[in-house]
Design an enzyme around this catalytic site. Structure first.
Site, PDB file in Angstrom:
ATOM      1  N   ARG A 148       0.752  -1.188  -0.013  1.00 51.19           N
ATOM      2  CA  ARG A 148      -0.058  -0.039   0.100  1.00 51.19           C
ATOM      3  C   ARG A 148       0.760   1.296  -0.027  1.00 51.19           C
ATOM      4  O   ARG A 148       1.876   1.336   0.636  1.00 51.19           O
ATOM      5  CB  ARG A 148      -0.696   0.029   1.330  1.00 51.19           C
ATOM      6  CG  ARG A 148      -1.940   1.121   1.378  1.00 51.19           C
ATOM      7  CD  ARG A 148      -2.713   1.056   2.643  1.00 51.19           C
ATOM      8  NE  ARG A 148      -1.724   2.147   3.307  1.00 51.19           N
ATOM      9  CZ  ARG A 148      -2.334   2.544   4.832  1.00 51.19           C
ATOM     10  NH1 ARG A 148      -3.610   2.145   5.077  1.00 51.19           N
ATOM     11  NH2 ARG A 148      -1.830   3.430   5.280  1.00 51.19           N
ATOM     12  N   TYR A 160      -3.219  11.611   6.175  1.00 45.37           N
ATOM     13  CA  TYR A 160      -3.468  10.328   6.704  1.00 45.37           C
ATOM     14  C   TYR A 160      -2.403   9.107   6.046  1.00 45.37           C
ATOM     15  O   TYR A 160      -1.918   9.197   4.994  1.00 45.37           O
ATOM     16  CB  TYR A 160      -4.893   9.616   6.469  1.00 45.37           C
ATOM     17  CG  TYR A 160      -4.847   8.173   6.359  1.00 45.37           C
ATOM     18  CD1 TYR A 160      -4.504   7.324   5.338  1.00 45.37           C
ATOM     19  CD2 TYR A 160      -4.648   7.688   7.785  1.00 45.37           C
ATOM     20  CE1 TYR A 160      -4.553   5.787   5.792  1.00 45.37           C
ATOM     21  CE2 TYR A 160      -4.568   6.193   8.020  1.00 45.37           C
ATOM     22  CZ  TYR A 160      -4.583   5.409   6.924  1.00 45.37           C
ATOM     23  OH  TYR A 160      -4.406   4.025   6.940  1.00 45.37           O
ATOM     24  N   ASP A 211      -5.128   3.643   0.054  1.00 46.46           N
ATOM     25  CA  ASP A 211      -6.102   3.947   1.085  1.00 46.46           C
ATOM     26  C   ASP A 211      -6.426   5.221   1.087  1.00 46.46           C
ATOM     27  O   ASP A 211      -5.882   6.388   1.163  1.00 46.46           O
ATOM     28  CB  ASP A 211      -5.841   3.449   2.190  1.00 46.46           C
ATOM     29  CG  ASP A 211      -6.976   3.541   3.401  1.00 46.46           C
ATOM     30  OD1 ASP A 211      -6.754   2.895   4.576  1.00 46.46           O
ATOM     31  OD2 ASP A 211      -8.047   3.917   3.173  1.00 46.46           O
ATOM     32  N   HIS A 213      -9.091   6.526   2.686  1.00 49.26           N
ATOM     33  CA  HIS A 213      -9.447   6.854   4.018  1.00 49.26           C
ATOM     34  C   HIS A 213     -10.738   7.605   4.014  1.00 49.26           C
ATOM     35  O   HIS A 213     -10.782   8.614   4.910  1.00 49.26           O
ATOM     36  CB  HIS A 213      -8.328   7.330   4.953  1.00 49.26           C
ATOM     37  CG  HIS A 213      -8.160   6.670   6.086  1.00 49.26           C
ATOM     38  ND1 HIS A 213      -8.573   7.453   7.277  1.00 49.26           N
ATOM     39  CD2 HIS A 213      -7.822   5.549   6.700  1.00 49.26           C
ATOM     40  CE1 HIS A 213      -8.590   6.837   8.295  1.00 49.26           C
ATOM     41  NE2 HIS A 213      -8.085   5.446   7.968  1.00 49.26           N
ATOM     42  N   GLU A 237      -8.984   1.966  -1.528  1.00 55.16           N
ATOM     43  CA  GLU A 237      -9.851   1.575  -0.327  1.00 55.16           C
ATOM     44  C   GLU A 237     -10.688   2.750   0.118  1.00 55.16           C
ATOM     45  O   GLU A 237     -10.028   3.611   0.233  1.00 55.16           O
ATOM     46  CB  GLU A 237      -8.547   0.910   0.843  1.00 55.16           C
ATOM     47  CG  GLU A 237      -9.073   0.768   2.043  1.00 55.16           C
ATOM     48  CD  GLU A 237      -8.277   0.221   2.796  1.00 55.16           C
ATOM     49  OE1 GLU A 237      -6.991  -0.159   2.477  1.00 55.16           O
ATOM     50  OE2 GLU A 237      -8.235   0.384   4.256  1.00 55.16           O
ATOM     51  N   GLU A 263     -13.548  -1.794   6.691  1.00 54.91           N
ATOM     52  CA  GLU A 263     -12.734  -2.059   7.839  1.00 54.91           C
ATOM     53  C   GLU A 263     -13.560  -1.447   9.209  1.00 54.91           C
ATOM     54  O   GLU A 263     -13.245  -1.823  10.410  1.00 54.91           O
ATOM     55  CB  GLU A 263     -11.390  -1.562   7.781  1.00 54.91           C
ATOM     56  CG  GLU A 263     -11.354  -0.043   7.790  1.00 54.91           C
ATOM     57  CD  GLU A 263      -9.853   0.549   7.879  1.00 54.91           C
ATOM     58  OE1 GLU A 263      -8.955   0.235   6.885  1.00 54.91           O
ATOM     59  OE2 GLU A 263      -9.592   1.064   8.715  1.00 54.91           O
ATOM     60  N   ARG A 284     -13.643  -5.637   3.974  1.00 51.27           N
ATOM     61  CA  ARG A 284     -12.519  -5.719   4.842  1.00 51.27           C
ATOM     62  C   ARG A 284     -12.570  -5.761   6.300  1.00 51.27           C
ATOM     63  O   ARG A 284     -12.068  -5.557   7.006  1.00 51.27           O
ATOM     64  CB  ARG A 284     -11.791  -4.174   4.725  1.00 51.27           C
ATOM     65  CG  ARG A 284     -11.128  -4.234   3.535  1.00 51.27           C
ATOM     66  CD  ARG A 284     -10.206  -2.714   3.183  1.00 51.27           C
ATOM     67  NE  ARG A 284      -9.677  -2.257   4.413  1.00 51.27           N
ATOM     68  CZ  ARG A 284      -8.334  -2.588   4.915  1.00 51.27           C
ATOM     69  NH1 ARG A 284      -7.836  -3.885   4.244  1.00 51.27           N
ATOM     70  NH2 ARG A 284      -7.857  -2.162   5.829  1.00 51.27           N
ATOM     71  N   GLU A 340      -4.311  -7.562   5.169  1.00 47.45           N
ATOM     72  CA  GLU A 340      -3.282  -6.457   5.669  1.00 47.45           C
ATOM     73  C   GLU A 340      -2.533  -6.836   6.661  1.00 47.45           C
ATOM     74  O   GLU A 340      -2.863  -7.621   7.540  1.00 47.45           O
ATOM     75  CB  GLU A 340      -4.285  -5.171   6.007  1.00 47.45           C
ATOM     76  CG  GLU A 340      -3.519  -3.798   6.568  1.00 47.45           C
ATOM     77  CD  GLU A 340      -4.479  -2.700   6.762  1.00 47.45           C
ATOM     78  OE1 GLU A 340      -5.564  -3.136   6.610  1.00 47.45           O
ATOM     79  OE2 GLU A 340      -3.799  -1.924   6.933  1.00 47.45           O
ATOM     80  N   TRP A 403     -12.024  11.668   9.134  1.00 47.95           N
ATOM     81  CA  TRP A 403     -10.744  11.386   8.968  1.00 47.95           C
ATOM     82  C   TRP A 403     -10.167  10.109   8.313  1.00 47.95           C
ATOM     83  O   TRP A 403     -10.940   9.169   8.622  1.00 47.95           O
ATOM     84  CB  TRP A 403     -10.172  11.566  10.553  1.00 47.95           C
ATOM     85  CG  TRP A 403      -8.731  11.153  10.694  1.00 47.95           C
ATOM     86  CD1 TRP A 403      -7.539  11.939  10.377  1.00 47.95           C
ATOM     87  CD2 TRP A 403      -8.325   9.796  10.936  1.00 47.95           C
ATOM     88  NE1 TRP A 403      -6.414  11.014  10.542  1.00 47.95           N
ATOM     89  CE2 TRP A 403      -6.846   9.808  10.877  1.00 47.95           C
ATOM     90  CE3 TRP A 403      -8.771   8.534  11.176  1.00 47.95           C
ATOM     91  CZ2 TRP A 403      -6.112   8.501  11.114  1.00 47.95           C
ATOM     92  CZ3 TRP A 403      -7.692   7.422  11.580  1.00 47.95           C
ATOM     93  CH2 TRP A 403      -6.613   7.624  11.469  1.00 47.95           C
TER      94      TRP A 403
END
Ligand code: CS2
Ligand code: MG
Length: 403
Positions: A148, A160, A211, A213, A237, A263, A284, A340, A403
């Site tokens: 990643r 991030y 990602d 995010h 992601e 996630e 995820r 991951e 975030w």
């Protein structure tokens, strides 16, 4: 009949905070479950200590499914990260016990191996593109086949996923939430260039992941996905906040860049439409936050019907207990995608002695009965809980962003 004699909620902070549930049976068999929820650890510790532990003592540890249904339906207040992380810890500990009683590693209880090892991806990042490329080279040389890539966006402090210092990237640093600036415009202009730089230098043999995010609107995510298509990412992601399942339909209409989400989703109902309408390519969800091994298998079995593969979260704030459980699940399910693997600080492994190994870009569980992780109370006692918050993002105009 063996019964649950004791259930201990263990809080320690070797490198970062972890909450662990240890269940001990009347036969002296112990099982571990990760109960760590980054930034809200004590909420789960209390849910376990004050509300679940009194229900566990005296129960038959072999009745994993019945215990799951009893704790889920019996709460009345269902779903959500705190509830599902607490239930996950109980469930995982009971699978650990069942494996030890059977004398088998947990993956054997899940149907045995479907593959030789569990393909993992590592985290490369850098304060600028040259530093990122050096970090990709480091991971490739360590044997990762999937990486990643994240780097700082010029003019936006604290992007991030950009890690600085020693040890393992940990976003929860502040005793109050750090407030980090965010500019979608600057990110959208820059991300495609640095991901292209990775492809330029390392070619297409490497699986490249990124990602976002949770930061973009659906149309912004569609634009990014379209722009990244020539780079053939393994996945983009969390392009937009995951709970807005409908938003992924719009992204899908515009781009073939694979999407990975989940996630921070904690039940099959939270990913149901993402899966059944094929709005994502990888789900995820994790052992620790999605109700344990029992519920995670249900999610991955649903995903298998729609050719959606697993891509479980595996950041440093998931303990080695849930990472070991993840590898057992990943080894057995038919629709495994990737796992991951951010790794943990050395001190963490002094507390959680895990027998999971890394070789040739893959993780391998031990063949020890159960999960193959032991918890060292004496070392754990040296690391008292250290309250930390995850950051908050604010746009350049000062308004709160994701975030
Ligand atoms: C990230 C996580 O690894 C990832 O994909 O999204 O590091 C996430 O930021 C943390 O787990 C939050 O605690
Ligand atoms: Mg993520």
């Amino acid at each position: 009949m063996s019964t649950i004699e004791r259930a201990e909620v263990l809080v320690t902070s070797p490198g970062r905070n972890y909450v662990t549930l240890r269940i001990t049976t009347s036969d002296g068999v112990t099982g571990l479950g990760d109960a760590t929820l980054n930034g809200r650890e004590l909420a789960v510790a209390s849910y376990l200590q004050d509300h679940l532990v009194p229900l566990l003592v005296g129960r038959d540890p072999a009745r994993i499914e019945d215990t799951w249904q009893y704790l889920y339906r019996g709460a009345y207040w269902r779903r959500g990260p705190v509830t599902m992380t607490a239930i996950a810890a109980v469930d995982t500990a009971l699978w650990d016990i069942k494996g030890k009683v059977a004398g088998l590693p947990v993956y054997q209880l899940l149907g045995g191996r479907s593959r030789e090892g569990v393909l993992v991806y590592g985290h490369a990042s850098g304060a600028d593109v040259p530093a990122l490329l050096d970090d990709v080279a480091r991971l490739r040389d360590e044997g990762y086949h999937a990486i990643r890539a994240q780097t700082a966006v010029p003019g936006v402090a604290g992007t991030y996923g950009v890690y600085s210092g020693s040890g393992v990237y940990e976003p929860a640093k502040g005793s109050l939430p750090d407030e980090q600036p965010w500019s979608t415009e600057k990110y959208l202009d820059f991300a495609p260039t640095y991901l292209a730089a990775v492809r330029e230098k390392f070619g297409f043999d490497l699986h490249l992941l990124h990602d976002v995010h949770h930061r973009l609107t659906p149309i912004e995510a569609a634009r990014l996905g379209k722009e990244l298509e020539p780079l053939r990412l393994f996945w983009m992601e969390d392009p937009t906040p995951a709970e807005d399942q409908e938003a992924f339909r719009l992204i899908r209409q515009h781009t073939t860049t694979p999407i990975a989400v989940g996630e921070n989703l904690t039940s099959i109902w939270d990913v149901q439409h993402l899966i059944t309408e094929r709005l994502v390519d990888y789900v995820r969800t994790t052992v620790v936050h999605a109700g344990g091994i029992t519920h995670l298998r249900r999610i991955f079995d649903l995903a298998a019907l729609y050719q959606v593969r697993s891509g479980s979260h595996g950041a440093g704030d998931l303990s080695p207990v849930s990472m070991a459980a993840a590898v057992h699940v990943d080894l057995a399910i038919p629709n495994f995608g990737i796992q991951e693997h951010m790794g943990h600080a050395g001190q963490t492994y002094d507390v959680f002695r895990s027998e999971v190994t890394f070789s040739d870009g893959m993780l391998h569980p031990s063949d020890a009965p159960g999960l193959g992780v032991e918890y060292d109370d004496e070392v754990a006692a040296r690391f008292p809980y250290d309250p930390k918050y995850l950051p908050v993002a604010r746009r350049l105009d000062g308004s709160v962003h994701d975030w």
